[in-house]
Design a protein around this motif. Sequence first.
Motif, short mmCIF file in Angstrom:
data_model
loop_
_atom_site.label_atom_id
_atom_site.label_comp_id
_atom_site.label_asym_id
_atom_site.label_seq_id
_atom_site.Cartn_x
_atom_site.Cartn_y
_atom_site.Cartn_z
N ARG A 63 -36.03 9.77 -41.14
CA ARG A 63 -36.29 8.42 -40.68
C ARG A 63 -35.55 8.21 -39.35
N ARG A 64 -36.23 7.59 -38.39
CA ARG A 64 -35.62 7.33 -37.08
C ARG A 64 -35.24 5.86 -36.99
N VAL A 65 -34.01 5.62 -36.54
CA VAL A 65 -33.49 4.26 -36.39
C VAL A 65 -32.98 4.09 -34.96
N PHE A 66 -33.46 3.06 -34.28
CA PHE A 66 -32.90 2.74 -32.97
C PHE A 66 -31.91 1.61 -33.16
N PHE A 67 -30.65 1.88 -32.78
CA PHE A 67 -29.56 0.92 -32.97
C PHE A 67 -29.17 0.36 -31.61
N MET A 68 -29.49 -0.91 -31.38
CA MET A 68 -29.21 -1.57 -30.10
C MET A 68 -27.73 -1.95 -30.02
N HIS A 69 -27.04 -1.40 -29.01
CA HIS A 69 -25.64 -1.74 -28.80
C HIS A 69 -25.42 -2.60 -27.56
N ASN A 70 -26.42 -2.69 -26.68
CA ASN A 70 -26.19 -3.44 -25.44
C ASN A 70 -27.47 -4.09 -24.96
N ASP A 71 -27.29 -4.99 -23.98
CA ASP A 71 -28.40 -5.71 -23.38
C ASP A 71 -28.36 -5.43 -21.88
N ASN A 72 -29.19 -4.50 -21.44
CA ASN A 72 -29.15 -4.10 -20.03
C ASN A 72 -29.60 -5.21 -19.09
N VAL A 73 -30.49 -6.09 -19.54
CA VAL A 73 -30.93 -7.19 -18.68
C VAL A 73 -29.78 -8.15 -18.43
N ALA A 74 -29.04 -8.51 -19.48
CA ALA A 74 -27.91 -9.43 -19.32
C ALA A 74 -26.76 -8.77 -18.55
N ALA A 75 -26.56 -7.47 -18.76
CA ALA A 75 -25.43 -6.78 -18.13
C ALA A 75 -25.65 -6.52 -16.65
N TYR A 76 -26.90 -6.35 -16.23
CA TYR A 76 -27.15 -5.93 -14.84
C TYR A 76 -27.96 -6.96 -14.05
N PRO A 77 -29.30 -7.04 -14.17
CA PRO A 77 -30.02 -7.97 -13.30
C PRO A 77 -29.60 -9.42 -13.41
N MET A 78 -29.23 -9.87 -14.61
CA MET A 78 -28.78 -11.26 -14.74
C MET A 78 -27.52 -11.51 -13.92
N ARG A 79 -26.72 -10.48 -13.76
CA ARG A 79 -25.50 -10.59 -12.95
C ARG A 79 -25.78 -10.36 -11.46
N TRP A 80 -26.63 -9.35 -11.17
CA TRP A 80 -26.93 -9.03 -9.77
C TRP A 80 -27.59 -10.19 -9.03
N PHE A 81 -28.52 -10.88 -9.72
CA PHE A 81 -29.36 -11.87 -9.03
C PHE A 81 -29.00 -13.32 -9.36
N GLU A 82 -27.86 -13.54 -10.02
CA GLU A 82 -27.54 -14.89 -10.47
C GLU A 82 -27.36 -15.88 -9.31
N ARG A 83 -27.03 -15.39 -8.11
CA ARG A 83 -26.86 -16.29 -6.97
C ARG A 83 -28.19 -16.70 -6.34
N PHE A 84 -29.25 -15.99 -6.70
CA PHE A 84 -30.52 -16.20 -6.02
C PHE A 84 -31.60 -16.82 -6.90
N ALA A 85 -31.42 -16.79 -8.21
CA ALA A 85 -32.47 -17.30 -9.10
C ALA A 85 -31.86 -17.79 -10.41
N ALA A 86 -32.60 -18.68 -11.06
CA ALA A 86 -32.17 -19.20 -12.36
C ALA A 86 -32.31 -18.10 -13.41
N PRO A 87 -31.51 -18.17 -14.48
CA PRO A 87 -31.60 -17.13 -15.54
C PRO A 87 -33.01 -16.96 -16.08
N GLU A 88 -33.75 -18.06 -16.24
CA GLU A 88 -35.11 -17.97 -16.79
C GLU A 88 -36.02 -17.18 -15.87
N ALA A 89 -35.85 -17.38 -14.56
CA ALA A 89 -36.68 -16.65 -13.59
C ALA A 89 -36.36 -15.16 -13.60
N ILE A 90 -35.08 -14.84 -13.75
CA ILE A 90 -34.68 -13.42 -13.81
C ILE A 90 -35.24 -12.78 -15.06
N GLU A 91 -35.18 -13.50 -16.17
CA GLU A 91 -35.75 -12.99 -17.43
C GLU A 91 -37.23 -12.66 -17.25
N ARG A 92 -37.97 -13.57 -16.62
CA ARG A 92 -39.40 -13.35 -16.44
C ARG A 92 -39.66 -12.14 -15.54
#
Length: 391
Positions: free
Chosen positions: A109-138
């Motif tokens: 049986r294969r199990v994928f165990f999520m330990h991190n959130d790459n969107v929150a850790a990287y693009p949400m931080r990189w672009f936070e000065r230029f766009a709202a969090p919702e826009a970055i998510e989209r």
Amino acid sequence: MRIVDVNEFYSPTGGGVRTYIDRKMAVMADMGHELIVIAPGRRDWVDDRRGGRIIYVKAPGMPFDANYGLFWDAAPIHALLDRLAPDIVEASSPWRPAWIVGKWQGSARRVFFMHNDNVAAYPMRWFERFAAPEAIERSFAWYSRYMSRFLAHYDAVLTNGPALAKRLTARGVRIDGAMPLGIERGHFSPALRDERLRADLLADCGLGPDAHLLLGIGRHHPEKRWPLVIEAVRRASRSRRIGLVLIGDGYERRRLERLAAGAPNICLRRPMYDRARLAAIMASSDALIHASEAEPFGLVASEAMASGLPLIVPDSGGCAEVADRHCAELYRARDAGAAAEAIGRLLNRDPALLRRAATVAATRVRTDVEHVRDLIAYYEALLPRRQRVAA
């Protein structure tokens, strides 16, 4: 039961993942199960442990962090999985290992165990000065679609806590369950508080024992947002005597040293591998301060709580999920001014009542044994009945 974890994040010089897996292996051994980790290394070698082993497969290093390696070639990993014949195979890296494990032809049986959130850790931080969090998510919805493609090869998708499960589910990513992590609670205790040690730590910050001692622990990496913590302490120190001890290391160290220059009340210390000493420092501080809203679970916050240490943490992420509101102050994430105000609120509380609430909270922190017990029960339910009986 034999579990094989193909883990790109494991390193003998690593941090939270190494601590988690080493302890998980020992707890599983006590329960009669075996955990084998396949990790990238500078050479092929095997580190035998009680109840399992770490099998290092020679792999290229990570460009920006020499502590870690990157898997690329599937053949040696598939050969190891064929030979080991596991009941469960875990993967956690969303890059090559996700596909290597997902496309292995074995019967486990294969199990994928999520330990991190790459969107929150990287693009949400990189672009936070230029766009709202919702826009970055989209804008990064493509990443969720990418994950859904490899997750189709897995029998189960788990996260290490509710914070990550909520985020990923909101993006449309399949999540089958949250398995909150736990800590070795007996290793930490409010009883380890040492007033002499506290005075020594404050003296390192150029302050006397009547000052307040804040503690920060973690890698010197942008996602941890230590510059925000330093700025918050600078602001809060305008009206009170506060010392800050930051324990950790990483490629942002020089930047943090520059930011702390001219502030003798802020002391940077190298990582501490003496866990007894670290537990004593935790118990002897007045509060733990953290700033990463991308933290998926918050192991260090749980360790601090088990030490009877109040928390000052952002209002989103793993640390917020584990914080006991009776002995914690939450602040608006990514806001140094809000963090400074949270420091003031906590330090304005009655010290005796705060310490009493923190001591009660210490007894409620989830343990690693509870985590492993729940995980094993979940895995056993995944197995075919005949395999379950054998396990």
